[in-house]
Design a protein around this motif. Structure first.
Motif, PDB file in Angstrom:
ATOM      1  N   GLN A  29       0.827  -1.206   0.000  1.00  0.00           N
ATOM      2  CA  GLN A  29       0.000   0.000   0.000  1.00  0.00           C
ATOM      3  C   GLN A  29       0.863   1.258   0.000  1.00  0.00           C
ATOM      4  O   GLN A  29       0.511   2.259  -0.631  1.00  0.00           O
ATOM      5  CB  GLN A  29      -0.914  -0.025   1.231  1.00  0.00           C
ATOM      6  N   LYS A  30       2.000   1.220   0.688  1.00  0.00           N
ATOM      7  CA  LYS A  30       2.918   2.367   0.688  1.00  0.00           C
ATOM      8  C   LYS A  30       3.467   2.625  -0.714  1.00  0.00           C
ATOM      9  O   LYS A  30       3.607   3.782  -1.129  1.00  0.00           O
ATOM     10  CB  LYS A  30       4.073   2.133   1.666  1.00  0.00           C
ATOM     11  N   VAL A  31       3.767   1.560  -1.450  1.00  0.00           N
ATOM     12  CA  VAL A  31       4.260   1.704  -2.822  1.00  0.00           C
ATOM     13  C   VAL A  31       3.174   2.317  -3.698  1.00  0.00           C
ATOM     14  O   VAL A  31       3.437   3.226  -4.493  1.00  0.00           O
ATOM     15  CB  VAL A  31       4.730   0.342  -3.390  1.00  0.00           C
ATOM     16  N   VAL A  32       1.942   1.848  -3.545  1.00  0.00           N
ATOM     17  CA  VAL A  32       0.825   2.387  -4.326  1.00  0.00           C
ATOM     18  C   VAL A  32       0.645   3.875  -4.038  1.00  0.00           C
ATOM     19  O   VAL A  32       0.489   4.683  -4.960  1.00  0.00           O
ATOM     20  CB  VAL A  32      -0.483   1.609  -4.026  1.00  0.00           C
ATOM     21  N   LEU A  33       0.694   4.251  -2.773  1.00  0.00           N
ATOM     22  CA  LEU A  33       0.555   5.660  -2.402  1.00  0.00           C
ATOM     23  C   LEU A  33       1.667   6.503  -2.996  1.00  0.00           C
ATOM     24  O   LEU A  33       1.426   7.601  -3.512  1.00  0.00           O
ATOM     25  CB  LEU A  33       0.560   5.815  -0.884  1.00  0.00           C
ATOM     26  N   ASP A  34       2.877   6.003  -2.942  1.00  0.00           N
ATOM     27  CA  ASP A  34       4.011   6.728  -3.497  1.00  0.00           C
ATOM     28  C   ASP A  34       3.854   6.915  -5.001  1.00  0.00           C
ATOM     29  O   ASP A  34       4.089   8.001  -5.526  1.00  0.00           O
ATOM     30  CB  ASP A  34       5.308   5.984  -3.176  1.00  0.00           C
ATOM     31  N   GLU A  35       3.448   5.860  -5.682  1.00  0.00           N
ATOM     32  CA  GLU A  35       3.256   5.943  -7.133  1.00  0.00           C
ATOM     33  C   GLU A  35       2.155   6.944  -7.492  1.00  0.00           C
ATOM     34  O   GLU A  35       2.306   7.755  -8.401  1.00  0.00           O
ATOM     35  CB  GLU A  35       2.914   4.567  -7.714  1.00  0.00           C
ATOM     36  N   LEU A  36       1.035   6.878  -6.778  1.00  0.00           N
ATOM     37  CA  LEU A  36      -0.062   7.806  -7.055  1.00  0.00           C
ATOM     38  C   LEU A  36       0.323   9.249  -6.738  1.00  0.00           C
ATOM     39  O   LEU A  36      -0.076  10.174  -7.442  1.00  0.00           O
ATOM     40  CB  LEU A  36      -1.299   7.421  -6.240  1.00  0.00           C
ATOM     41  N   SER A  37       1.084   9.429  -5.684  1.00  0.00           N
ATOM     42  CA  SER A  37       1.494  10.787  -5.284  1.00  0.00           C
ATOM     43  C   SER A  37       2.440  11.424  -6.291  1.00  0.00           C
ATOM     44  O   SER A  37       2.456  12.648  -6.446  1.00  0.00           O
ATOM     45  CB  SER A  37       2.170  10.752  -3.919  1.00  0.00           C
ATOM     46  N   ASN A  38       3.223  10.597  -6.976  1.00  0.00           N
ATOM     47  CA  ASN A  38       4.215  11.129  -7.891  1.00  0.00           C
ATOM     48  C   ASN A  38       3.759  11.200  -9.349  1.00  0.00           C
ATOM     49  O   ASN A  38       4.541  11.552 -10.218  1.00  0.00           O
ATOM     50  CB  ASN A  38       5.495  10.295  -7.802  1.00  0.00           C
ATOM     51  N   LEU A  39       2.493  10.891  -9.589  1.00  0.00           N
ATOM     52  CA  LEU A  39       1.979  10.990 -10.954  1.00  0.00           C
ATOM     53  C   LEU A  39       1.811  12.448 -11.360  1.00  0.00           C
ATOM     54  O   LEU A  39       1.477  13.300 -10.541  1.00  0.00           O
ATOM     55  CB  LEU A  39       0.604  10.310 -11.053  1.00  0.00           C
ATOM     56  N   GLN A  62      -9.440  10.826  -5.537  1.00  0.00           N
ATOM     57  CA  GLN A  62     -10.304   9.896  -4.813  1.00  0.00           C
ATOM     58  C   GLN A  62      -9.586   8.567  -4.580  1.00  0.00           C
ATOM     59  O   GLN A  62      -9.675   7.980  -3.502  1.00  0.00           O
ATOM     60  CB  GLN A  62     -11.593   9.682  -5.600  1.00  0.00           C
ATOM     61  N   THR A  63      -8.870   8.103  -5.581  1.00  0.00           N
ATOM     62  CA  THR A  63      -8.110   6.867  -5.455  1.00  0.00           C
ATOM     63  C   THR A  63      -7.018   7.018  -4.407  1.00  0.00           C
ATOM     64  O   THR A  63      -6.795   6.118  -3.587  1.00  0.00           O
ATOM     65  CB  THR A  63      -7.502   6.462  -6.807  1.00  0.00           C
ATOM     66  N   LEU A  64      -6.347   8.150  -4.411  1.00  0.00           N
ATOM     67  CA  LEU A  64      -5.292   8.420  -3.439  1.00  0.00           C
ATOM     68  C   LEU A  64      -5.854   8.427  -2.019  1.00  0.00           C
ATOM     69  O   LEU A  64      -5.278   7.809  -1.113  1.00  0.00           O
ATOM     70  CB  LEU A  64      -4.622   9.758  -3.757  1.00  0.00           C
ATOM     71  N   SER A  65      -6.988   9.065  -1.810  1.00  0.00           N
ATOM     72  CA  SER A  65      -7.567   9.118  -0.462  1.00  0.00           C
ATOM     73  C   SER A  65      -8.052   7.744  -0.006  1.00  0.00           C
ATOM     74  O   SER A  65      -7.896   7.391   1.167  1.00  0.00           O
ATOM     75  CB  SER A  65      -8.701  10.133  -0.391  1.00  0.00           C
ATOM     76  N   SER A  66      -8.603   6.940  -0.916  1.00  0.00           N
ATOM     77  CA  SER A  66      -9.044   5.608  -0.514  1.00  0.00           C
ATOM     78  C   SER A  66      -7.847   4.709  -0.183  1.00  0.00           C
ATOM     79  O   SER A  66      -7.922   3.878   0.723  1.00  0.00           O
ATOM     80  CB  SER A  66      -9.922   4.961  -1.586  1.00  0.00           C
ATOM     81  N   CYS A  67      -6.734   4.902  -0.880  1.00  0.00           N
ATOM     82  CA  CYS A  67      -5.529   4.137  -0.565  1.00  0.00           C
ATOM     83  C   CYS A  67      -4.956   4.540   0.791  1.00  0.00           C
ATOM     84  O   CYS A  67      -4.462   3.699   1.540  1.00  0.00           O
ATOM     85  CB  CYS A  67      -4.478   4.323  -1.657  1.00  0.00           C
ATOM     86  N   LYS A  68      -5.033   5.827   1.114  1.00  0.00           N
ATOM     87  CA  LYS A  68      -4.575   6.297   2.427  1.00  0.00           C
ATOM     88  C   LYS A  68      -5.430   5.698   3.541  1.00  0.00           C
ATOM     89  O   LYS A  68      -4.916   5.273   4.576  1.00  0.00           O
ATOM     90  CB  LYS A  68      -4.621   7.819   2.504  1.00  0.00           C
ATOM     91  N   LYS A  69      -6.746   5.650   3.322  1.00  0.00           N
ATOM     92  CA  LYS A  69      -7.641   5.048   4.319  1.00  0.00           C
ATOM     93  C   LYS A  69      -7.327   3.574   4.505  1.00  0.00           C
ATOM     94  O   LYS A  69      -7.310   3.071   5.630  1.00  0.00           O
ATOM     95  CB  LYS A  69      -9.099   5.214   3.887  1.00  0.00           C
ATOM     96  N   GLU A  70      -7.080   2.887   3.400  1.00  0.00           N
ATOM     97  CA  GLU A  70      -6.751   1.461   3.470  1.00  0.00           C
ATOM     98  C   GLU A  70      -5.454   1.251   4.263  1.00  0.00           C
ATOM     99  O   GLU A  70      -5.369   0.346   5.093  1.00  0.00           O
ATOM    100  CB  GLU A  70      -6.613   0.887   2.062  1.00  0.00           C
ATOM    101  N   LEU A  71      -4.458   2.098   4.021  1.00  0.00           N
ATOM    102  CA  LEU A  71      -3.194   2.003   4.756  1.00  0.00           C
ATOM    103  C   LEU A  71      -3.416   2.251   6.245  1.00  0.00           C
ATOM    104  O   LEU A  71      -2.877   1.531   7.092  1.00  0.00           O
ATOM    105  CB  LEU A  71      -2.171   2.987   4.193  1.00  0.00           C
ATOM    106  N   ASP A  72      -4.225   3.252   6.573  1.00  0.00           N
ATOM    107  CA  ASP A  72      -4.528   3.536   7.978  1.00  0.00           C
ATOM    108  C   ASP A  72      -5.227   2.352   8.645  1.00  0.00           C
ATOM    109  O   ASP A  72      -4.922   2.001   9.786  1.00  0.00           O
ATOM    110  CB  ASP A  72      -5.385   4.796   8.106  1.00  0.00           C
TER     111      ASP A  72
END
Length: 81
Positions: A29-39, A62-72
Motif C-alpha cells: 500500500q505504501k508503494v501504491v501511495l508513493d506511485e499515485l502521489s508522484n503521478l 479519490q483513489t489516493l484518499s481511498s488508498c490512504k484510508k486502506e493504509l490507515d
C-alpha cells in the motif's frame, strides 16, 4: 497440559502469519501511495473491478484518499494485534 501448550503455539503461529501478511500489505500500500502521489496531474488512473480483470477510469485524488484510508486501516489492525 501439553494440549494447551500446543494450542498456544498454533495460535501464535497463526497470529505471526497474519502479522506477516499485514506487513506485506502495508508495504504494498505504501508503494501504491508513493506511485499515485508522484503521478503528473494529467495522467489517468484506473482501478480494477473486484474479482475481475476489468479496469475503470478513476479520479486520481479519490483513489489516493481511498488508498490512504486502506493504509490507515491496515496499520490500525496490526497495532490491535
Amino acid at each position: 497440559m501439553s494440549s494447551k501448550s500446543s494450542d498456544n503455539d498454533d495460535s501464535f503461529e497463526g497470529q505471526s502469519a497474519r502479522k506477516e501478511e499485514l506487513n506485506g500489505k502495508i508495504k504494498e500500500q505504501k508503494v501504491v501511495l508513493d506511485e499515485l502521489s508522484n503521478l503528473k496531474k494529467n495522467r489517468k488512473v484506473y482501478t480494477q473491478q473486484r474479482n475481475s480483470n476489468i479496469f475503470f477510469l478513476a479520479d486520481r485524488n479519490q483513489t489516493l484518499s481511498s488508498c490512504k484510508k486502506e493504509l490507515d486501516n491496515l496499520k490500525k489492525e496490526i497495532q490491535d494485534m
